[in-house]
Design a protein around this motif. Structure first.
Motif, PDB file in Angstrom:
ATOM      1  N   LEU A 291       0.833  -1.197   0.000  1.00 51.62           N
ATOM      2  CA  LEU A 291       0.000   0.000   0.000  1.00 51.62           C
ATOM      3  C   LEU A 291       0.873   1.253   0.000  1.00 51.62           C
ATOM      4  CD1 LEU A 291      -2.729  -1.086   2.570  1.00 51.62           C
ATOM      5  CD2 LEU A 291      -3.147  -0.431   0.193  1.00 51.62           C
ATOM      6  N   GLY A 292       0.532   2.181  -0.875  1.00 55.31           N
ATOM      7  CA  GLY A 292       1.282   3.426  -0.959  1.00 55.31           C
ATOM      8  C   GLY A 292       2.537   3.350  -1.796  1.00 55.31           C
ATOM      9  N   GLY A 293       2.781   2.194  -2.446  1.00 49.45           N
ATOM     10  CA  GLY A 293       4.007   2.038  -3.217  1.00 49.45           C
ATOM     11  C   GLY A 293       3.863   2.272  -4.707  1.00 49.45           C
ATOM     12  N   ASP A 294       2.665   2.661  -5.171  1.00 47.37           N
ATOM     13  CA  ASP A 294       2.434   2.776  -6.612  1.00 47.37           C
ATOM     14  C   ASP A 294       3.260   3.881  -7.262  1.00 47.37           C
ATOM     15  OD1 ASP A 294      -0.065   0.890  -6.959  1.00 47.37           O
ATOM     16  OD2 ASP A 294      -0.410   2.079  -5.171  1.00 47.37           O
ATOM     17  N   MET A 295       3.416   5.025  -6.587  1.00 53.19           N
ATOM     18  CA  MET A 295       4.221   6.097  -7.167  1.00 53.19           C
ATOM     19  C   MET A 295       5.663   5.628  -7.362  1.00 53.19           C
ATOM     20  SD  MET A 295       5.230   9.921  -5.811  1.00 53.19           S
ATOM     21  CE  MET A 295       3.562  10.382  -5.402  1.00 53.19           C
ATOM     22  N   MET A 374      -9.842   2.892  -7.278  1.00 53.20           N
ATOM     23  CA  MET A 374      -9.664   3.537  -5.975  1.00 53.20           C
ATOM     24  C   MET A 374      -8.319   3.244  -5.320  1.00 53.20           C
ATOM     25  SD  MET A 374     -12.589   5.013  -5.870  1.00 53.20           S
ATOM     26  CE  MET A 374     -12.278   5.028  -7.629  1.00 53.20           C
ATOM     27  N   GLY A 375      -7.681   2.141  -5.707  1.00 54.88           N
ATOM     28  CA  GLY A 375      -6.386   1.840  -5.107  1.00 54.88           C
ATOM     29  C   GLY A 375      -5.355   2.919  -5.350  1.00 54.88           C
ATOM     30  N   LEU A 376      -5.507   3.662  -6.442  1.00 57.66           N
ATOM     31  CA  LEU A 376      -4.605   4.789  -6.703  1.00 57.66           C
ATOM     32  C   LEU A 376      -5.195   6.108  -6.222  1.00 57.66           C
ATOM     33  CD1 LEU A 376      -3.055   4.153 -10.243  1.00 57.66           C
ATOM     34  CD2 LEU A 376      -2.452   3.161  -8.031  1.00 57.66           C
ATOM     35  N   THR A 377      -6.485   6.304  -6.415  1.00 53.39           N
ATOM     36  CA  THR A 377      -7.058   7.636  -6.172  1.00 53.39           C
ATOM     37  C   THR A 377      -7.183   7.980  -4.702  1.00 53.39           C
ATOM     38  OG1 THR A 377      -9.367   6.871  -6.157  1.00 53.39           O
ATOM     39  CG2 THR A 377      -8.403   7.424  -8.298  1.00 53.39           C
ATOM     40  N   GLN A 378      -7.407   6.973  -3.846  1.00 57.94           N
ATOM     41  CA  GLN A 378      -7.661   7.240  -2.431  1.00 57.94           C
ATOM     42  C   GLN A 378      -6.380   7.106  -1.616  1.00 57.94           C
ATOM     43  OE1 GLN A 378     -10.982   4.574  -1.581  1.00 57.94           O
ATOM     44  NE2 GLN A 378     -12.440   6.207  -2.005  1.00 57.94           N
ATOM     45  N   TRP A 641       6.283   7.592  -0.367  1.00 53.67           N
ATOM     46  CA  TRP A 641       5.749   6.249  -0.129  1.00 53.67           C
ATOM     47  C   TRP A 641       5.433   6.115   1.353  1.00 53.67           C
ATOM     48  CZ3 TRP A 641       8.922   2.398   2.422  1.00 53.67           C
ATOM     49  CH2 TRP A 641      10.238   2.814   2.665  1.00 53.67           C
ATOM     50  N   LEU A 642       4.975   4.946   1.765  1.00 54.06           N
ATOM     51  CA  LEU A 642       4.370   4.819   3.085  1.00 54.06           C
ATOM     52  C   LEU A 642       5.061   3.728   3.900  1.00 54.06           C
ATOM     53  CD1 LEU A 642       1.945   6.197   4.502  1.00 54.06           C
ATOM     54  CD2 LEU A 642       0.526   4.303   3.710  1.00 54.06           C
ATOM     55  N   PRO A 645       5.078   1.853  10.423  1.00 50.02           N
ATOM     56  CA  PRO A 645       5.667   2.020  11.755  1.00 50.02           C
ATOM     57  C   PRO A 645       5.708   0.696  12.514  1.00 50.02           C
ATOM     58  CG  PRO A 645       3.982   3.698  11.326  1.00 50.02           C
ATOM     59  CD  PRO A 645       3.864   2.660  10.246  1.00 50.02           C
ATOM     60  N   ALA A 646       6.671   0.557  13.411  1.00 49.75           N
ATOM     61  CA  ALA A 646       6.814  -0.670  14.196  1.00 49.75           C
ATOM     62  C   ALA A 646       5.534  -0.946  14.985  1.00 49.75           C
ATOM     63  CB  ALA A 646       8.003  -0.543  15.146  1.00 49.75           C
ATOM     64  N   GLY A 647       5.095  -2.190  14.941  1.00 52.79           N
ATOM     65  CA  GLY A 647       3.915  -2.592  15.696  1.00 52.79           C
ATOM     66  C   GLY A 647       2.603  -2.119  15.116  1.00 52.79           C
ATOM     67  N   ARG A 648       2.633  -1.577  13.896  1.00 56.96           N
ATOM     68  CA  ARG A 648       1.420  -1.040  13.267  1.00 56.96           C
ATOM     69  C   ARG A 648       1.199  -1.715  11.913  1.00 56.96           C
ATOM     70  NH1 ARG A 648       1.714   0.344  17.818  1.00 56.96           N
ATOM     71  NH2 ARG A 648       1.335   2.430  18.686  1.00 56.96           N
ATOM     72  N   LEU A 649       0.031  -1.465  11.343  1.00 64.31           N
ATOM     73  CA  LEU A 649      -0.299  -1.927  10.005  1.00 64.31           C
ATOM     74  C   LEU A 649      -0.855  -0.765   9.204  1.00 64.31           C
ATOM     75  CD1 LEU A 649      -2.222  -5.211  10.959  1.00 64.31           C
ATOM     76  CD2 LEU A 649       0.124  -5.081  10.093  1.00 64.31           C
ATOM     77  N   ILE A 650      -0.736  -0.842   7.877  1.00 64.43           N
ATOM     78  CA  ILE A 650      -1.381   0.119   6.991  1.00 64.43           C
ATOM     79  C   ILE A 650      -2.654  -0.540   6.458  1.00 64.43           C
ATOM     80  CG2 ILE A 650      -1.153   1.615   4.984  1.00 64.43           C
ATOM     81  CD1 ILE A 650       0.809   2.236   7.264  1.00 64.43           C
ATOM     82  N   LEU A 651      -3.779   0.075   6.737  1.00 60.32           N
ATOM     83  CA  LEU A 651      -5.086  -0.492   6.410  1.00 60.32           C
ATOM     84  C   LEU A 651      -5.654   0.142   5.147  1.00 60.32           C
ATOM     85  CD1 LEU A 651      -7.630  -2.205   7.436  1.00 60.32           C
ATOM     86  CD2 LEU A 651      -8.434  -0.024   8.375  1.00 60.32           C
ATOM     87  N   GLN A 652      -6.252  -0.686   4.298  1.00 56.66           N
ATOM     88  CA  GLN A 652      -7.078  -0.190   3.197  1.00 56.66           C
ATOM     89  C   GLN A 652      -8.508  -0.659   3.427  1.00 56.66           C
ATOM     90  OE1 GLN A 652      -6.863  -1.893  -0.728  1.00 56.66           O
ATOM     91  NE2 GLN A 652      -5.847  -3.756  -0.018  1.00 56.66           N
TER      92      GLN A 652
END
Length: 768
Positions: A291-295, A374-378, A641-642, A645-652
């Motif tokens: 997530l967040g790696g498209d650019m 939406m994977g790119l736009t949001q 890019w995104l 963080p340690a102990g966290r997840l990136i949610l879609q």
């Protein structure tokens, strides 16, 4: 005959999980579609209705905006989710005044959106007055008088908000924005603000028009199709047939997505005997991106293309196109050559081998299409990401030639047409001037509120009237607690709707429900003449849509009628717009559209052609770019890019296979193996272990922000092949995690595909 609605609501204790499916569509899709249709409509109504979906002289599917084929149309020109959308609208279940007498607003507020939607079609205009516990019937005339009196009592027209859903047809959209501007405001937020606004913003700057540049026929002429941030198997299933035809013609397909979506990995075409039994892999390659790696992906591919150009000068960069038709190339080239591929690998989670293989396909392709949703736009940098995708195409000269171009895939039928017709808070001066000349009005010029700014205005007391032309605003928008409080602070909320939803139970001090015809319903003028509306698909094709079913109630009115009758009450009989004539003859509306809207000359003639007509698109038609430079613009953009963080997840947030936008058809996301429930979070098994949790645990999902944490409770962890550090969960259940100010730069689109969260064990309490 009337059909009873289900009485049970969602019971998450019944949730079960099975392995994800490896094939999409096929016999199961046909069976599910027919079962749902018969359950809602009965056998005869199902046969009469589904045979007319997306057909000549039929009606446009109320689901997605994927175009119809320009050649032969198959007898079943719909998908599983299209059948569900039609069944949902054409149901024999009804929500009558007696229903509202039985159910208080407090009781309805406790029901899920799924339960509310399953109750059936609204049949009568209803009102909830201050202090009332139940909605009660109101006449149409009294409803209009209530709205008009409240609007006229405002200190400024800008204290009113007029929202639009993508379901609204062109004729309604044109009249709705005309009513709003005649009243004196540009406050026209719409559902596009929350989905493809990033696409429009990026493409307008890059190529001069915020629409895709390809047609459905281009797919069979393409060598390479990149499908990024999109799940066609659930969100646009008919696109799979187009991709299958493209592959049969020799195209290669690359899927770029954090989740392995079944439709792109295996597809059984339900329209053919062979397809029902033999699956085909749509994607030749699957790039499971973080997530967040498209650019980073698009920049890395550009660097590799420049490297390939160095090895074989004149074979990769289309210098003739770049020199004649673009601006900003030198800055872009400098930016790309400085890209660190090690950073690209880290940001994307992809290997160097995958990057090299993809770059080689791009370099060899003579005709490339890049699709996205939406994977790119949001994303926070969604606009810049789409600019980077467009840069790749410009570099290779892939705009304005057969089989090549940009393809933002719109998610809701006619959301693109609404924008064409003027549903936008920032329409250009040329449009407003033409509108004023045609009707003798003076449109306001100050920009209005988009969706996010509309919520802020209600929250801050700067707006006190909300009118929704379709849709489910409460469930579609972010920051649920803030949005609901903002709407409850309004003096008046008005919902023009076909079915009950959450937005009817989150209301202003006075609330109105105005029941309207759907796409499937026959729309007749007062003298009995059949009326037709028109819509625009994702590829700028405009065509007619004609409903044929007898409406479930004599009290239903078309959206056109509602707009015209309200305008007559609000603006008075001496207003220069011929509202009464428009109400009775939609051809007159189209004649006005032809004189106001660019590209719509001879609208009534062209829309009646066999396939309708395609709106002009200067980059596609003539490599003409109406930008500030007069050329297509390369964008040189700093990489973002995104990191996780340690102990966290990136949610879609995402849809289930059993829903469309906020409409939940059922509780079976069978492609992902989720059944009988919705409160799940999909997490990589290694992350589950690293976080000290176990598959099947119940957790609370907490998003962390400067103002305060936001929490949703009681979600079941499901081990799933997501990228490490990434997770996914359904909306609208997770909308509360997305703050109102977590928006994409430049487009103000809510960022629902990149939310940093932590998981906490769920503590069972009486409150929960």
């Amino acid at each position: 005959m009337h059909r009873n609605a289900p009485t049970r609501d969602i019971d998450e204790a019944q949730l079960t999980v099975t392995p994800p499916k490896q094939q999409a569509a096929g016999v199961t899709a046909v069976t599910v579609a027919l079962e749902r249709a018969v359950e809602e409509m009965g056998v005869v109504r199902t046969a009469r209705t589904l045979t007319r979906v997306n057909q000549q002289h039929g009606f446009d599917c109320p689901g997605c905006a994927w175009p119809e084929p320009t050649g032969h149309r198959r007898p079943a020109e719909f998908c599983e989710n299209g059948a569900k959308a039609v069944a949902e609208e054409a149901t024999l279940r009804t929500v009558t005044p007696e229903f509202f007498a039985r159910h208080s607003i407090a009781e309805l507020s406790e029901k899920s959106g799924f339960w509310l939607g399953q109750q059936g079609r609204l049949t009568h205009p209803m009102v909830l007055r201050p202090g009332d516990t139940h909605y009660t019937p109101i006449s149409w005339d009294d409803a209009y008088r209530t709205i008009a009196a409240t609007l006229r009592g405002l200190d400024s027209p800008d204290e009113a908000l007029f929202y639009t859903s993508g379901r609204t047809a062109n004729e309604t959209a044109f009249l709705y924005q005309l009513l709003v501007r005649s009243f004196g405001t540009n406050n026209l937020p719409d559902c596009s603000n929350m989905c493809h606004e990033s696409s429009g913003t990026a493409l307008t700057g890059s190529i001069g028009i915020g629409k895709g540049s390809v047609s459905i026929d281009d797919f069979e002429q393409a060598d390479l199709i990149v499908v990024a941030g999109q799940n066609p198997g659930t969100n646009h299933p008919r696109m799979l047939s187009a991709l299958q035809k493209a592959k049969a013609a020799g195209a290669r397909v690359i899927a770029v997505n954090p989740l392995p979506e079944t439709g792109l990995l295996g597809f059984r075409d339900p329209q053919t005997v062979k397809g029902l039994t033999t699956g085909v892999a749509i994607a030749d390659d699957f790039l499971q991106i973080r997530l967040g790696g498209d650019m980073a992906l698009f920049q890395g591919l550009a660097k590799l293309l420049f490297d390939a150009e160095d090895r074989a000068p004149g074979t990769v960069v289309d210098h003739a196109f770049v020199g004649a038709h673009t601006a900003g190339f030198a800055e872009y080239e400098k930016q790309c050559r400085a890209v660190d591929l090690a950073v690209v690998e880290e940001a994307t989670g992809l290997s160097r081998e995958q990057l090299d293989r993809t770059a080689r396909l791009l370099a060899e392709s003579k005709s490339t299409i890049i699709c996205w949703a939406m994977g790119l736009t949001q994303q926070r940098h969604g606009v810049a990401t789409i600019e980077e995708a467009t840069n790749l195409l410009l570099l290779r000269g892939m705009i304005g030639k057969p089989g090549a171009g940009v393809c933002p895939v719109r998610g809701h039928s006619n959301v693109q047409g609404d924008r064409t017709m003027g549903i936008w808070e920032r329409m250009p001066e040329s449009f407003l001037a033409a509108l004023d000349t045609e009707f003798g009005i003076t449109s306001p010029r100050a920009h209005g509120f988009d969706t996010v700014d509309a919520i802020r205005a209600m929250r801050d007391g700067r707006a006190s009237v909300f009118v929704g032309m379709g849709g489910n605003f409460v469930s579609a928008t972010p920051d649920t607690e803030v949005t609901e409080a903002a709407l409850r602070g309004c003096a008046l909320t008005v919902q023009v709707s076909t079915k009950l939803n959450r937005s009817h139970v989150v209301h202003g001090r006075t609330a109105l429900i105005l029941p309207t015809l759907g796409r499937t319903d026959a729309d007749r003028a007062p003298d009995g003449r059949k009326q037709q509306v028109s819509v625009e698909d994702s590829m700028s094709m405009v065509h007619l849509s004609t409903g044929r079913l007898t409406p479930v109630s004599d009290e239903l009115r078309s959206e056109v009628a509602i707009v015209c009758e309200l305008a007559r009450e609000l603006l008075g009989p001496d207003h220069p717009v011929p509202w009464e004539r428009f109400r009775t003859d939609y051809d007159l509306i189209r004649d006005a559209i032809a004189r106001v809207v660019p590209g719509c000359a001879d609208y009534n003639v062209k829309v009646r052609q066999h396939n309708g007509f395609q709106l002009p698109h200067p980059p596609r038609d003539a490599r003409e770019f109406r930008t500030d430079t007069g050329k297509a613009n390369f964008a040189a953009i700093e990489l973002h890019w995104l990191p996780v963080p340690a102990g966290r997840l990136i949610l879609q947030t995402l849809r289930s296979h059993d829903q469309y936008n906020t409409t939940i058809y059922g509780l079976d996301d069978r492609y992902r193996g989720i059944h009988n429930g919705r409160k799940v979070i999909l997490v990589n098994p290694e992350d589950i272990t690293a976080l000290g949790l176990a598959d099947g645990d119940l957790v609370d999902i907490v998003s962390e922000w400067d103002d305060n944490d936001r929490r949703v409770t009681g979600f079941r962890i499901v081990g799933y092949p997501t990228p490490r550090g990434n997770a996914a969960a359904y909306y609208p259940e997770t909308n509360p995690l997305v703050p109102l100010d977590h928006v994409a730069e430049r487009s103000n689109t809510p960022v629902s595909k990149a939310v940093t969260v932590r998981l906490e064990p769920h503590v069972h309490t009486l409150a929960s």
